[in-house]
Design an enzyme around this catalytic site. Structure first.
Site, short mmCIF file in Angstrom:
data_model
loop_
_atom_site.label_atom_id
_atom_site.label_comp_id
_atom_site.label_asym_id
_atom_site.label_seq_id
_atom_site.Cartn_x
_atom_site.Cartn_y
_atom_site.Cartn_z
N ARG A 252 -64.23 -2.83 -29.25
CA ARG A 252 -65.46 -3.06 -28.81
C ARG A 252 -66.82 -3.70 -29.33
O ARG A 252 -67.77 -2.84 -29.20
CB ARG A 252 -65.78 -2.09 -27.38
CG ARG A 252 -64.21 -2.05 -26.46
CD ARG A 252 -65.01 -1.00 -24.86
NE ARG A 252 -64.23 -1.78 -24.17
CZ ARG A 252 -63.23 -0.09 -23.85
NH1 ARG A 252 -63.13 0.65 -25.36
NH2 ARG A 252 -62.61 -0.41 -23.39
N LYS B 198 -75.23 -15.71 -33.15
CA LYS B 198 -74.62 -16.37 -32.17
C LYS B 198 -73.60 -16.28 -33.19
O LYS B 198 -73.04 -16.49 -34.37
CB LYS B 198 -75.04 -17.93 -32.40
CG LYS B 198 -76.44 -17.84 -31.00
CD LYS B 198 -76.10 -19.78 -31.28
CE LYS B 198 -77.17 -19.94 -30.47
NZ LYS B 198 -77.83 -21.39 -29.96
N GLU C 197 -82.01 -28.81 -41.01
CA GLU C 197 -82.52 -27.94 -40.21
C GLU C 197 -83.37 -27.67 -40.76
O GLU C 197 -84.90 -27.30 -40.33
CB GLU C 197 -81.45 -26.92 -40.06
CG GLU C 197 -79.93 -27.49 -39.63
CD GLU C 197 -79.96 -27.62 -38.05
OE1 GLU C 197 -80.96 -27.31 -37.65
OE2 GLU C 197 -78.96 -27.83 -37.52
N LYS D 68 -87.23 -18.70 -37.49
CA LYS D 68 -86.15 -18.80 -36.92
C LYS D 68 -86.07 -17.27 -36.02
O LYS D 68 -86.41 -16.99 -35.23
CB LYS D 68 -84.72 -18.49 -37.43
CG LYS D 68 -83.87 -18.67 -35.84
CD LYS D 68 -82.30 -19.26 -36.24
CE LYS D 68 -81.53 -19.22 -35.20
NZ LYS D 68 -80.42 -19.99 -35.71
N GLU E 124 -82.03 -16.48 -25.00
CA GLU E 124 -82.05 -17.68 -24.72
C GLU E 124 -82.58 -17.69 -23.20
O GLU E 124 -82.59 -18.49 -22.44
CB GLU E 124 -80.94 -18.82 -24.67
CG GLU E 124 -80.94 -19.37 -25.85
CD GLU E 124 -80.13 -20.11 -26.27
OE1 GLU E 124 -79.86 -21.34 -25.31
OE2 GLU E 124 -79.32 -20.28 -27.02
N ARG F 179 -86.50 -21.21 -27.33
CA ARG F 179 -85.59 -21.01 -28.70
C ARG F 179 -85.40 -22.48 -27.72
O ARG F 179 -84.83 -23.07 -29.52
CB ARG F 179 -84.48 -19.79 -28.19
CG ARG F 179 -83.38 -20.39 -29.13
CD ARG F 179 -82.59 -18.92 -28.87
NE ARG F 179 -81.95 -18.50 -29.69
CZ ARG F 179 -80.98 -17.67 -30.32
NH1 ARG F 179 -81.27 -16.38 -28.90
NH2 ARG F 179 -79.95 -17.95 -30.96
N ASN G 22 -84.02 -26.65 -30.55
CA ASN G 22 -82.95 -27.75 -31.18
C ASN G 22 -83.32 -29.43 -31.14
O ASN G 22 -82.83 -30.39 -31.03
CB ASN G 22 -82.29 -27.54 -29.08
CG ASN G 22 -81.28 -28.30 -29.13
OD1 ASN G 22 -79.81 -27.56 -29.53
ND2 ASN G 22 -80.85 -28.80 -28.09
N HIS H 274 -81.06 -32.32 -31.84
CA HIS H 274 -79.24 -32.45 -31.31
C HIS H 274 -79.18 -33.24 -29.96
O HIS H 274 -78.30 -33.05 -30.11
CB HIS H 274 -80.03 -30.42 -31.27
CG HIS H 274 -79.51 -29.68 -32.54
ND1 HIS H 274 -81.01 -30.27 -33.10
CD2 HIS H 274 -78.88 -29.47 -33.22
CE1 HIS H 274 -80.03 -29.26 -34.23
NE2 HIS H 274 -79.35 -28.72 -34.41
N HIS I 172 -76.41 -34.45 -31.60
CA HIS I 172 -75.03 -33.63 -31.11
C HIS I 172 -74.32 -34.91 -30.36
O HIS I 172 -72.35 -35.09 -30.92
CB HIS I 172 -75.16 -32.45 -29.92
CG HIS I 172 -74.72 -31.48 -30.47
ND1 HIS I 172 -75.93 -30.69 -30.02
CD2 HIS I 172 -74.64 -30.89 -31.91
CE1 HIS I 172 -76.03 -29.20 -30.96
NE2 HIS I 172 -75.66 -29.48 -31.25
N HIS J 259 -72.94 -32.40 -39.56
CA HIS J 259 -73.49 -31.63 -37.81
C HIS J 259 -75.19 -32.11 -38.81
O HIS J 259 -75.75 -32.34 -38.10
CB HIS J 259 -73.61 -30.04 -38.28
CG HIS J 259 -74.30 -29.33 -37.38
ND1 HIS J 259 -74.68 -29.90 -35.85
CD2 HIS J 259 -75.81 -28.89 -37.49
CE1 HIS J 259 -75.72 -29.33 -35.47
NE2 HIS J 259 -76.39 -29.09 -36.15
ZN ZN Z 1 -78.14 -28.00 -35.99
#
Ligand code: ZN
Ligand code: ADP
Length: 359
Positions: free
Chosen positions: A122, A144, A186, A232, A242, A247, A251, A254, A258, A273
């Site tokens: 946990r 994340k 980035e 950030k 989010e 936030r 993106n 992206h 993406h 990426h």
């Molecule tokens: Zn990215």
């Protein structure tokens, strides 16, 4: 030592980010590493031995039980099998609630290690030591974690804050060139969405920043990483997990990025990426005219992206069917996790240093 304290809204989840050259061999001087029953170092086979040795030896000075856990590198191994392997190893060595997991590697190691730390018993303590520029500026802040599932990137994951992030600038000197440069996509993103002064700095110092042998490299890149983590952190703190919209600005580049990244992976010319994000940023800039961005600014964005040796467009090949490609890209963009009710969300620039969300 440059020290940044990241404050995330929830109590008890604030942590320091240390940025310095040569930190890996001096971890025993950092008090946060003391008092654990044992320490596991998660890394992958491509991380130079020199770095792993430094981390191992310096931790060994303060804890007699330090174990290396080495996984196979690459996005294709960012899956449940590898997660399973890590759990098994921790169980084999009797990792307990008072143990610490240290992740030494790029985004793949950091995301999977973070996930394991957040779920094993946990939740156990986690220290991130990111080794790519992309991970320094992107995954040091935000907490994340996750892995790919059913061919979907990061489908499974958690939010879990580390106890500390350690950035030793030395790691940038061994990064393969393309891997290193993609991080700047980035970096440019942060400047474009919210900091015109930072943009000017990046414009002026591009020659130094892309040359790790330049005498001023470490000083300049330290400032860049610090700035990105700070931007950030400010955004994420105001919009944890989010819930609000801010936030989403992160993106920028992206949505198309993406899509073109996924598309490229099935061609002979797969993009990294950051490279896809660079292409996506210029695409977004071009459609930002309706939000106020000028032609002059679009040209400037293009020139700066190119000055960081990043691509500005994808080479679809000469005999490709454009309407077919457009359909594929459109479909990929409609599948984006960030969409709401099937509407594609775009981050547009009002001007350099200021962005807004548009559905
Ligand atoms: Zn990215
Ligand atoms: P990211 O998602 O941050 O780009 P990955 O975890 O996919 O990073 O790492 C990309 C590749 O580069 C992996 O093979 C990894 O082992 C390797 N790598 C990571 N950091 C370094 C470094 N400092 N020097 C050399 N290779 C590295």
């Amino acid at each position: 030592m440059t020290k940044l304290k990241v404050q995330i809204l929830k109590k008890d989840s604030s942590y320091p980010i240390l940025i310095e050259r040569g930190l890996l061999g001096r971890l025993d001087e950092i008090k946060e590493f003391e008092g654990y029953s044992q320490i596991g170092i998660l890394s992958d086979h491509n991380i130079p031995d020199l770095f792993l040795d430094k981390v191992y030896k310096s931790l060994k000075k303060i804890n007699s039980k330090v174990t290396k856990i080495i996984i196979t590198p690459g996005e294709t191994n960012k899956n449940l099998n590898t997660i399973n392997e890590i759990y098994q190893k921790l169980s084999d060595i009797s990792f307990d609630r008072k143990s610490l997991l240290v992740c030494l590697g790029g985004g793949v190691v950091g995301d999977m290690g973070g996930f394991v730390a957040s779920t094993y018993m946990r939740g156990i303590d986690l220290v991130q030591i990111p080794t790519t520029l992309l991970a320094h500026v992107d995954s040091s802040v935000g907490g994340k974690t996750g892995f790919d599932f059913d061919n979907k990137k990061n489908l499974i994951g958690t939010f879990y804050q580390p106890k500390m992030v350690i950035i030793d600038l030395m790691v940038l000197t061994t990064l393969p060139r393309r891997e290193f440069l993609q991080g700047y996509a980035e970096v440019l993103k942060y400047a474009l969405i919210c900091d015109k002064d930072f943009w000017e700095f990046l414009k002026e110092n591009n020659n130094i920043l892309i040359n790790p042998k330049h005498p001023e490299f470490f000083d300049k890149v330290r400032q860049v990483i610090y700035k990105c983590c700070q931007i950030k952190s400010d955004i994420v703190t105001r919009d944890e997990e989010e819930k609000g919209g801010e936030r989403k600005l992160l993106n920028f580049g992206h949505t198309y990025g993406h899509a073109i990244e996924s598309y490229s992976l099935n061609t002979d010319n797969p993009l990294f990426h950051g490279e896809a994000v660079a292409i996506g940023m210029l695409y977004s800039a071009r459609i930002s005219k309706e939000a106020g961005l000028s032609d002059l600014e679009i040209d400037e964005i293009k020139a700066v992206i190119e000055s960081y040796e990043l691509p500005i467009e994808f080479n679809f090949g000469t005999n490709s069917n454009l309407s077919d490609i457009n359909k594929k890209l459109d479909k990929l963009m409609r599948n984006d996790k960030k969409n709401i009710n099937g509407k594609i969300s775009w981050i547009l620039l009002k001007k350099i240093g200021s962005a807004k969300l548009k559905q």
